[in-house]
Design an enzyme around this catalytic site. Structure first.
Site, PDB file in Angstrom:
ATOM      1  N   TYR A   1      76.944 -39.286  57.997  1.00  0.00           N
ATOM      2  CA  TYR A   1      78.016 -40.292  58.068  1.00  0.00           C
ATOM      3  C   TYR A   1      77.544 -41.554  57.333  1.00  0.00           C
ATOM      4  O   TYR A   1      76.377 -41.962  57.476  1.00  0.00           O
ATOM      5  CB  TYR A   1      78.322 -40.567  59.545  1.00  0.00           C
ATOM      6  CG  TYR A   1      79.148 -41.804  59.763  1.00  0.00           C
ATOM      7  CD1 TYR A   1      80.410 -41.938  59.198  1.00  0.00           C
ATOM      8  CD2 TYR A   1      78.660 -42.855  60.533  1.00  0.00           C
ATOM      9  CE1 TYR A   1      81.157 -43.083  59.396  1.00  0.00           C
ATOM     10  CE2 TYR A   1      79.412 -44.001  60.731  1.00  0.00           C
ATOM     11  CZ  TYR A   1      80.656 -44.112  60.150  1.00  0.00           C
ATOM     12  OH  TYR A   1      81.392 -45.248  60.342  1.00  0.00           O
TER      13      TYR A   1
ATOM     14  N   ASP B   1      73.085 -34.652  64.946  1.00  0.00           N
ATOM     15  CA  ASP B   1      74.366 -35.294  65.231  1.00  0.00           C
ATOM     16  C   ASP B   1      75.400 -34.170  65.347  1.00  0.00           C
ATOM     17  O   ASP B   1      75.722 -33.503  64.362  1.00  0.00           O
ATOM     18  CB  ASP B   1      74.712 -36.274  64.091  1.00  0.00           C
ATOM     19  CG  ASP B   1      76.002 -37.037  64.358  1.00  0.00           C
ATOM     20  OD1 ASP B   1      76.869 -36.511  65.073  1.00  0.00           O
ATOM     21  OD2 ASP B   1      76.157 -38.153  63.812  1.00  0.00           O
TER      22      ASP B   1
ATOM     23  N   ARG C   1      73.833 -53.473  83.295  1.00  0.00           N
ATOM     24  CA  ARG C   1      73.342 -52.963  82.009  1.00  0.00           C
ATOM     25  C   ARG C   1      72.401 -51.783  82.243  1.00  0.00           C
ATOM     26  O   ARG C   1      72.374 -50.826  81.495  1.00  0.00           O
ATOM     27  CB  ARG C   1      72.636 -54.082  81.226  1.00  0.00           C
ATOM     28  CG  ARG C   1      71.859 -53.585  80.016  1.00  0.00           C
ATOM     29  CD  ARG C   1      71.561 -54.674  78.992  1.00  0.00           C
ATOM     30  NE  ARG C   1      71.197 -55.954  79.546  1.00  0.00           N
ATOM     31  CZ  ARG C   1      69.995 -56.257  80.074  1.00  0.00           C
ATOM     32  NH1 ARG C   1      69.042 -55.358  80.104  1.00  0.00           N
ATOM     33  NH2 ARG C   1      69.768 -57.464  80.541  1.00  0.00           N
TER      34      ARG C   1
ATOM     35  N   LYS D   1      84.903 -39.762  68.834  1.00  0.00           N
ATOM     36  CA  LYS D   1      85.610 -38.669  68.153  1.00  0.00           C
ATOM     37  C   LYS D   1      86.106 -37.633  69.174  1.00  0.00           C
ATOM     38  O   LYS D   1      86.824 -37.992  70.069  1.00  0.00           O
ATOM     39  CB  LYS D   1      84.678 -38.071  67.089  1.00  0.00           C
ATOM     40  CG  LYS D   1      84.021 -39.135  66.189  1.00  0.00           C
ATOM     41  CD  LYS D   1      85.045 -39.890  65.394  1.00  0.00           C
ATOM     42  CE  LYS D   1      84.586 -41.079  64.578  1.00  0.00           C
ATOM     43  NZ  LYS D   1      83.315 -41.691  64.709  1.00  0.00           N
TER      44      LYS D   1
HETATM   45  C1  LIG Z   1      79.206 -37.839  62.374  1.00  0.00           C
HETATM   46  C2  LIG Z   1      79.253 -39.253  62.840  1.00  0.00           C
HETATM   47  N1  LIG Z   1      78.194 -39.791  63.465  1.00  0.00           N
HETATM   48  C3  LIG Z   1      78.195 -41.078  63.904  1.00  0.00           C
HETATM   49  C4  LIG Z   1      79.286 -41.895  63.697  1.00  0.00           C
HETATM   50  C5  LIG Z   1      79.278 -43.328  64.194  1.00  0.00           C
HETATM   51  O1  LIG Z   1      80.033 -43.428  65.361  1.00  0.00           O
HETATM   52  P1  LIG Z   1      80.837 -44.747  65.824  1.00  0.00           P
HETATM   53  O2  LIG Z   1      81.895 -45.005  64.822  1.00  0.00           O
HETATM   54  O3  LIG Z   1      81.339 -44.348  67.179  1.00  0.00           O
HETATM   55  O4  LIG Z   1      79.856 -45.862  65.899  1.00  0.00           O
HETATM   56  C6  LIG Z   1      80.421 -41.378  63.054  1.00  0.00           C
HETATM   57  C7  LIG Z   1      81.604 -42.223  62.823  1.00  0.00           C
HETATM   58  O5  LIG Z   1      82.523 -41.852  62.130  1.00  0.00           O
HETATM   59  C8  LIG Z   1      80.401 -40.023  62.616  1.00  0.00           C
HETATM   60  O6  LIG Z   1      81.445 -39.486  61.973  1.00  0.00           O
END
Ligand SMILES: Cc1ncc(COP(=O)(O)O)c(C=O)c1O
Length: 379
Positions: A98, A170, A46, A195
């Site tokens: 998101y 982000d 971990r 993604k």
């Molecule tokens: C811009 C963005 N940030 C964070 C996330 C969260 O990521 P995860 O689905 O890998 O937990 C997403 C998920 O769609 C996203 O589109």
């Protein structure tokens, strides 16, 4: 080194025993001490894993940062960042983040005594006006999901520095191939590696990158203490995918531009949201801080029925959550990715019932255009 070279070589050294050019999957939970209290720098899976370490170095290099940390999902990466803050702290957050980020902040973290103000961070004056004595974090998504809104990275970073507020971006939607927030003075960058970074719709992952020693120490502690770490196999897959990030992003970008050029000719489409359109309200900022426009396009078809008919009649684009894979996907944010955002807030942001979000893949663009034209006939 330039981007594509870094993506292939940074963090990866020939493995010591065999000289394997690819970092092996160190599928182990623990490591044997040579004798009590003496180890080779590895104690428990971990805390540290060589496959993860290689990926973390690579990601840090791609984002022009000093430290990288990997997590088991994008949400656990977001969670690690918000865990730095304490009850009584205040956070300014883009209102168009998101849906899962909004849900985490509003429905979980708020109950631990951290206050949130959700605003349109494209409006820099709005950010300035929202600052309170206890504001400790400005959390920005740029471009935003799904409206492709833009925040001026240089301006928000200056506000952060002037007021001793940490700024986190982000960068999932556009990737380090097209945008490096740390270069503009941003303190923390994070991604859903699920993604574009991984790009093949076969893992869930997240990462945090920073050059700030103090923040890095805290994130490292949180990563180990909370334990939301990715498996060595998932790290291997992301690392393997990063080797083609440059080529994939160029293809996503080229296909999305070609599709947009077709979409603007079609009268059935009420609005198109894409950073590459010259009439994007922040086109000047886009040209300054991004080196490309990416593969995400949102279109407003007016009514839910039109969105439904369009989605149901596509042949190549698949209706699915997520984005950034080699395969083209379509989603209906109001009922899918942003279902947890209250309706009035959704509508204020522009996530109408007629809005659909395209994640343009890297298939042949002629096929994708044909697919879209065919489905538009049904609305
Ligand atoms: C811009 C963005 N940030 C964070 C996330 C969260 O990521 P995860 O689905 O890998 O937990 C997403 C998920 O769609 C996203 O589109």
């Amino acid at each position: 080194m330039k981007f594509a070279t870094k993506a292939i070589h940074e963090g990866t050294k020939p493995e010591k025993i065999t000289g394997a050019v690819t970092t092996p999957i160190f599928q182990t939970s623990t490591y044997a001490d040579e004798k009590l209290g003496v180890n080779k720098g590895y104690d428990y899976g971990r805390t540290i894993n060589p496959t993860r370490q290689a990926l973390e170095k690579n990601l840090a290099a791609l984002e022009n940062g000093k430290y990288g940390f990997c997590f088991s999902s994008g949400m656990s990466a977001v969670h690690s960042v918000i865990t730095i803050f304490k009850p009584g702290d205040h956070v300014i957050c883009s209102d168009n983040v998101y849906g899962g980020t909004y849900r985490l902040f509003e429905q979980i973290i708020k109950d631990y005594g951290i206050e949130f103000t959700f605003i349109n961070t494209s409006d820099i004056d709005f950010i300035k006006k929202s600052i309170r004595k206890n504001t400790k974090l400005i959390y920005v998504e740029t471009p935003t999901n799904p409206m492709l809104g833009i925040t001026d990275l240089e301006a928000v970073s200056k506000i952060g520095k002037r007021n001793k507020i940490i700024v986190c971006v982000d960068n999932t939607f556009i990737t380090p191939y097209f945008q490096n927030p740390l270069d503009f003075g941003i303190d923390i960058v994070l991604h859903s590696s699920t993604k574009y970074l991984n790009g093949h719709c076969d893992i869930i992952g997240g990462c945090v990158i920073t050059s700030n020693n103090d923040i890095a120490e805290k994130i490292k502690f949180i990563q180990n203490a909370i334990g939301a770490v990715p498996s060595p196999f998932d790290c291997f897959l992301i690392q393997r995918s990063l080797k083609t990030l440059a080529q994939r992003m160029r293809a996503h970008n080229e296909n999305a531009i070609a599709i947009c050029n077709e979409l603007i000719k079609n009268k059935k489409i009420k609005k198109i949201f894409y950073p590459g359109l010259k009439n994007h309200p922040h086109y000047k900022i886009i040209k300054r801080q991004m080196r490309g426009f990416g593969g995400m396009i949102s279109i407003d078809l007016g009514l839910f029925k039109s969105a439904e008919n369009f989605c149901n009649n596509l042949r190549i684009f698949q209706i699915a959550e997520s984005l950034g894979g080699v395969e083209s996907l379509i989603c209906h944010p109001a009922t899918m990715t942003h279902g947890s955002v209250p309706k009035d807030m959704r509508e204020r942001i522009g996530i109408t019932d007629g809005l659909v979000r395209l994640s343009v893949g890297i298939e042949d663009k002629e096929d994708l255009i044909e697919d879209i034209k065919g489905a538009l006939k049904f609305i």
